[in-house]
Motif scaffolding. Structure first.
Motif, mmCIF file in Angstrom:
data_model
loop_
_atom_site.group_PDB
_atom_site.id
_atom_site.type_symbol
_atom_site.label_atom_id
_atom_site.label_comp_id
_atom_site.label_asym_id
_atom_site.label_seq_id
_atom_site.Cartn_x
_atom_site.Cartn_y
_atom_site.Cartn_z
ATOM 1 N N LEU A 90 0.830 -1.212 0.000
ATOM 2 C CA LEU A 90 0.000 0.000 0.000
ATOM 3 C C LEU A 90 0.864 1.261 0.000
ATOM 4 O O LEU A 90 0.497 2.271 -0.591
ATOM 5 N N ALA A 91 2.004 1.177 0.656
ATOM 6 C CA ALA A 91 2.864 2.362 0.753
ATOM 7 C C ALA A 91 3.588 2.641 -0.565
ATOM 8 O O ALA A 91 4.257 3.666 -0.694
ATOM 9 N N ASP A 92 3.440 1.721 -1.542
ATOM 10 C CA ASP A 92 4.053 1.958 -2.850
ATOM 11 C C ASP A 92 3.061 2.548 -3.849
ATOM 12 O O ASP A 92 3.436 2.874 -4.976
ATOM 13 N N LEU A 93 1.813 2.664 -3.459
ATOM 14 C CA LEU A 93 0.807 3.231 -4.374
ATOM 15 C C LEU A 93 1.137 4.700 -4.652
ATOM 16 O O LEU A 93 1.609 5.421 -3.774
ATOM 17 N N THR A 94 0.871 5.120 -5.890
ATOM 18 C CA THR A 94 1.045 6.531 -6.247
ATOM 19 C C THR A 94 0.090 7.380 -5.421
ATOM 20 O O THR A 94 -1.063 7.019 -5.234
ATOM 21 N N MET A 95 0.582 8.504 -4.926
ATOM 22 C CA MET A 95 -0.281 9.388 -4.131
ATOM 23 C C MET A 95 -1.309 10.071 -5.042
ATOM 24 O O MET A 95 -1.039 10.358 -6.211
ATOM 25 N N GLY A 96 -2.487 10.346 -4.451
ATOM 26 C CA GLY A 96 -3.465 11.206 -5.126
ATOM 27 C C GLY A 96 -4.088 10.645 -6.378
ATOM 28 O O GLY A 96 -4.409 11.399 -7.300
ATOM 29 N N ARG A 97 -4.276 9.322 -6.447
ATOM 30 C CA ARG A 97 -4.913 8.704 -7.615
ATOM 31 C C ARG A 97 -6.019 7.780 -7.155
ATOM 32 O O ARG A 97 -5.907 7.141 -6.126
ATOM 33 N N VAL A 98 -7.073 7.692 -7.957
ATOM 34 C CA VAL A 98 -8.128 6.722 -7.686
ATOM 35 C C VAL A 98 -7.585 5.334 -7.990
ATOM 36 O O VAL A 98 -7.206 5.053 -9.122
ATOM 37 N N GLN A 99 -7.497 4.488 -6.981
ATOM 38 C CA GLN A 99 -6.952 3.142 -7.168
ATOM 39 C C GLN A 99 -7.782 2.148 -6.348
ATOM 40 O O GLN A 99 -8.079 2.390 -5.176
ATOM 41 N N ALA A 100 -8.115 1.026 -6.988
ATOM 42 C CA ALA A 100 -8.961 0.026 -6.324
ATOM 43 C C ALA A 100 -8.302 -0.483 -5.044
ATOM 44 O O ALA A 100 -8.984 -0.660 -4.020
ATOM 45 N N ALA A 101 -6.995 -0.719 -5.058
ATOM 46 C CA ALA A 101 -6.319 -1.259 -3.868
ATOM 47 C C ALA A 101 -6.434 -0.276 -2.699
ATOM 48 O O ALA A 101 -6.581 -0.678 -1.537
ATOM 49 N N ALA A 102 -6.376 1.027 -3.013
ATOM 50 C CA ALA A 102 -6.505 2.048 -1.970
ATOM 51 C C ALA A 102 -7.931 2.066 -1.423
ATOM 52 O O ALA A 102 -8.145 2.144 -0.198
ATOM 53 N N GLY A 103 -8.906 1.964 -2.294
ATOM 54 C CA GLY A 103 -10.311 1.944 -1.863
ATOM 55 C C GLY A 103 -10.596 0.726 -1.005
ATOM 56 O O GLY A 103 -11.275 0.815 0.027
ATOM 57 N N ARG A 104 -10.049 -0.420 -1.434
ATOM 58 C CA ARG A 104 -10.254 -1.669 -0.679
ATOM 59 C C ARG A 104 -9.673 -1.548 0.735
ATOM 60 O O ARG A 104 -10.306 -1.900 1.723
ATOM 61 N N ALA A 105 -8.463 -0.998 0.817
ATOM 62 C CA ALA A 105 -7.805 -0.862 2.123
ATOM 63 C C ALA A 105 -8.580 0.098 3.023
ATOM 64 O O ALA A 105 -8.763 -0.158 4.217
ATOM 65 N N ALA A 106 -9.052 1.211 2.449
ATOM 66 C CA ALA A 106 -9.826 2.182 3.236
ATOM 67 C C ALA A 106 -11.080 1.520 3.797
ATOM 68 O O ALA A 106 -11.418 1.676 4.979
ATOM 69 N N ALA A 107 -11.766 0.746 2.948
ATOM 70 C CA ALA A 107 -13.001 0.078 3.382
ATOM 71 C C ALA A 107 -12.705 -0.963 4.455
ATOM 72 O O ALA A 107 -13.452 -1.095 5.435
ATOM 73 N N ASP A 108 -11.611 -1.708 4.281
ATOM 74 C CA ASP A 108 -11.260 -2.729 5.282
ATOM 75 C C ASP A 108 -11.018 -2.103 6.655
ATOM 76 O O ASP A 108 -11.386 -2.673 7.690
ATOM 77 N N CYS A 109 -10.377 -0.942 6.672
ATOM 78 C CA CYS A 109 -10.106 -0.275 7.956
ATOM 79 C C CYS A 109 -11.401 0.191 8.621
ATOM 80 O O CYS A 109 -11.561 0.089 9.840
ATOM 81 N N ILE A 110 -12.328 0.712 7.814
ATOM 82 C CA ILE A 110 -13.609 1.164 8.376
ATOM 83 C C ILE A 110 -14.371 -0.022 8.953
ATOM 84 O O ILE A 110 -14.902 0.040 10.066
ATOM 85 N N THR A 111 -14.400 -1.112 8.188
ATOM 86 C CA THR A 111 -15.111 -2.313 8.649
ATOM 87 C C THR A 111 -14.517 -2.813 9.971
ATOM 88 O O THR A 111 -15.240 -3.104 10.924
ATOM 89 N N ALA A 112 -13.186 -2.884 10.024
ATOM 90 C CA ALA A 112 -12.528 -3.387 11.233
ATOM 91 C C ALA A 112 -12.783 -2.468 12.429
ATOM 92 O O ALA A 112 -13.056 -2.931 13.547
ATOM 93 N N ALA A 113 -12.728 -1.150 12.196
ATOM 94 C CA ALA A 113 -12.962 -0.198 13.288
ATOM 95 C C ALA A 113 -14.406 -0.288 13.776
ATOM 96 O O ALA A 113 -14.673 -0.239 14.986
ATOM 97 N N ALA A 114 -15.349 -0.429 12.841
ATOM 98 C CA ALA A 114 -16.759 -0.543 13.238
ATOM 99 C C ALA A 114 -16.967 -1.799 14.073
ATOM 100 O O ALA A 114 -17.717 -1.790 15.057
ATOM 101 N N GLU A 115 -16.284 -2.895 13.683
ATOM 102 C CA GLU A 115 -16.420 -4.138 14.461
ATOM 103 C C GLU A 115 -15.873 -3.958 15.881
ATOM 104 O O GLU A 115 -16.475 -4.435 16.846
ATOM 105 N N LEU A 116 -14.765 -3.244 15.996
ATOM 106 C CA LEU A 116 -14.228 -2.953 17.335
ATOM 107 C C LEU A 116 -15.235 -2.148 18.157
ATOM 108 O O LEU A 116 -15.470 -2.426 19.332
ATOM 109 N N ALA A 117 -15.829 -1.147 17.524
ATOM 110 C CA ALA A 117 -16.780 -0.280 18.245
ATOM 111 C C ALA A 117 -18.025 -1.053 18.638
ATOM 112 O O ALA A 117 -18.531 -0.919 19.756
ATOM 113 N N LEU A 118 -18.530 -1.873 17.702
ATOM 114 C CA LEU A 118 -19.755 -2.635 17.985
ATOM 115 C C LEU A 118 -19.514 -3.659 19.089
ATOM 116 O O LEU A 118 -20.428 -4.004 19.840
ATOM 117 N N ALA A 119 -18.276 -4.128 19.210
ATOM 118 C CA ALA A 119 -17.940 -5.083 20.267
ATOM 119 C C ALA A 119 -17.583 -4.365 21.567
ATOM 120 O O ALA A 119 -17.244 -5.011 22.564
#
Lengths: 348, 348
Positions: A90-119
């Motif tokens: 992830l740290a090798d991705l070009t900055m400031g571009r729409v990229q699926a890998a970046a979107g996937r990682a962002a979503a994974d973090c939100i999901t994981a944080a929500a699970e922590l909060a819900l628990a």
């Protein structure tokens, strides 16, 4: 599920799109003011890159468990990588571009944080900015954090919680009846039921923040609030009945007020005491124009109605400056402060 | 019709609703700063009452001809009573009430002032606030000054002039595509033709004020300016083509921009240079919320597209405080200054 001890007050900060300004503003916010206890839900290499991009020296600790953040020394940034987050360079991705890998990682973090909060393992979530197109490229269809968190909360419970977006800065707090839909469609969504629910959700949230009888102003939809039906009748047929119903429940709501002056009247400064504690706005832009007018860096976005506290800065990924170290962390700092304040008062 | 010599610069100020704050703010504005040459189109007894209500001592001269105002000594308020204005005991009307006689008198003053302007006998009109319901009670059906002046100008010419409302304060200037209609109907009125005409009218007006290539920002209609059609397609199908057409004509227009941030970006202060000289807003409230947010007393309303200059304060009759002497003349003073500035630069 164990009882939630929110007094423990661990905040989870999601890193946002790894190629946006999210990681940088997190690094800067921590360098300026160490919010503790706090855990970044994100990628360690991305956070290290952001620290370098900002020219900072800030030690990073990769945590095996989010709650280990409690034991960190001051000014050490604790990062917990969700197991779903693939070590995908992830740290090798070009900055400031729409990229699926970046979107996937962002979503994974939100999901994981929500699970922590819900628990009940973290007391609140503070979310750094994501990019809608990157989420879409990753196959995530939610138009924003709010809708995504609502769906995650629904998965955990029996019915999807009804949520509302609140935008606030030091002068003004606004709760929105409609958000990310076309204006034509927003007008169709404005029902007495929906306005009343918004008033109730706003009242409950404000009541938990030390305002036992918050003064709630309800804005109209049409110019001059319709002038008694002359320029539209939604005020008479939809909004006024919702205000009456809220008042019958003991809520200090009033209106509908002309949209062009109600925010000015609610504006609270040392020289201009606000007439209201918060304003209910019918549309995204009626509410956000005044909150943002004095500069977005001051605003905080709070999602009301979720089973946990969630705040965020009120700006986006700023792809045009991402990676430059120029991003202003003020709104994220305000979001962290707001989360801390809300956690202290949240009903258990 | 004799050629217009606008350099002579006589301003006509209409008294507005005689039971609103109009006469008081006129009296206060003159006591603070004598705008000369200037004639009040109104009722002498009403103006004398307003001076008393404000606790001022200001000599009043009843003029046989509006142009006699040029010969008055400093700090003498010249009042010209239109012949249509019946000596109907206007100064005996109860303050702060909707009354047909008050609406009739307000309308008569506007008509008389417009006739003076159309004949080139005054250079500009500054209008004090009227009350729509009082006008309606008198059988006058226009929803506001703008529409009334447009109709009066049409009577004098061949086709009704296309006009637009501009609201401005020291930080921000906004021109509106739609004004006093229900929001649903406003959306239907937003056509490429209408947006383009608004850009052209705004460009021409700004160009006459010493801004040869004004930077015009065009706001979108939907949240986030529709995010490429995700939340509504008016930006793609209606607004963008208007911007392209304006640019093809050499106008420095850009957009469509997200409504919630474009006003903040255009805001011009010493510490925050604005990115744009003016913003085209699709709806009444998108445009007026930010202009009014910092306090209505600072704003000026300018009607663009009429064959004469017309400005006004951006507030109403304030019936709740009318007669108390408490009304703030700041916005009227700003309107007088703006009229003076526009007259100096107006194309002849």
């Amino acid at each position: 599920m164990t009882p939630v001890d929110r007094s423990a007050g661990l905040l989870a900060v999601t890193m946002g799109d790894p190629t946006g300004i999210g990681p940088e503003i997190i690094a800067k916010a921590f360098a300026r003011d160490a919010f503790r206890p706090c855990v970044v839900v994100g990628d360690v290499a991305v956070m290290r890159r952001a620290i370098r991009q900002c020219g900072l020296t800030l030690p990073v600790a990769q945590l095996g468990d989010p709650e280990d953040a409690r034991a960190l020394p001051p000014r050490c940034l604790g990062v917990w990588q969700p197991t779903a987050l693939l070590p995908a360079g992830l740290a090798d991705l070009t900055m400031g571009r729409v990229q699926a890998a970046a979107g996937r990682a962002a979503a994974d973090c939100i999901t994981a944080a929500a699970e922590l909060a819900l628990a009940g393992r973290v007391a609140a979530i503070v979310t750094a900015p994501i990019h809608k197109e990157a989420l879409a490229a990753a196959g995530v269809s939610w138009p924003g954090h709010t809708e995504m968190l609502q769906a995650l909360a629904a998965d955990a419970g029996e019915a999807p919680p009804e949520v509302r977006m609140m935008l606030a800065n030091d002068e003004l707090a606004v709760v929105l009846v409609t958000i990310h839909v076309a204006l034509r469609q927003a007008i169709d969504l404005i029902t007495t039921e929906r306005v009343l629910r918004t008033i109730q959700i706003a009242h409950r949230a404000a009541s938990t923040q030390g305002q036992p009888a918050p003064r709630i102003a309800v804005a109209g939809l049409n110019p001059h609030a319709g002038e008694n039906g002359l320029f539209g009748d939604e005020e008479l047929t939809v909004i006024a009945p919702a205000i009456a119903a809220a008042r019958a429940q003991g809520i200090n709501a009033s209106g509908p007020y002309a949209p062009d002056t109600v925010f000015m009247r609610a504006r609270n400064t040392a020289s201009h005491p606000g007439e209201f504690d918060l304003v209910i706005a019918m549309t995204h832009d009626h509410g956000l124009i005044p909150v943002k007018y004095l500069g977005v860096e001051q605003g905080v976005n709070v999602t009301l109605g979720l089973p946990f506290v969630r705040t965020s800065p009120d700006h986006g990924t700023a792809f045009d400056i991402a990676g430059s170290g120029l991003a202003d962390p003020a709104s994220l700092q305000a979001a962290l402060r707001a989360a801390r304040r809300l956690v202290a008062n949240w009903p258990r």
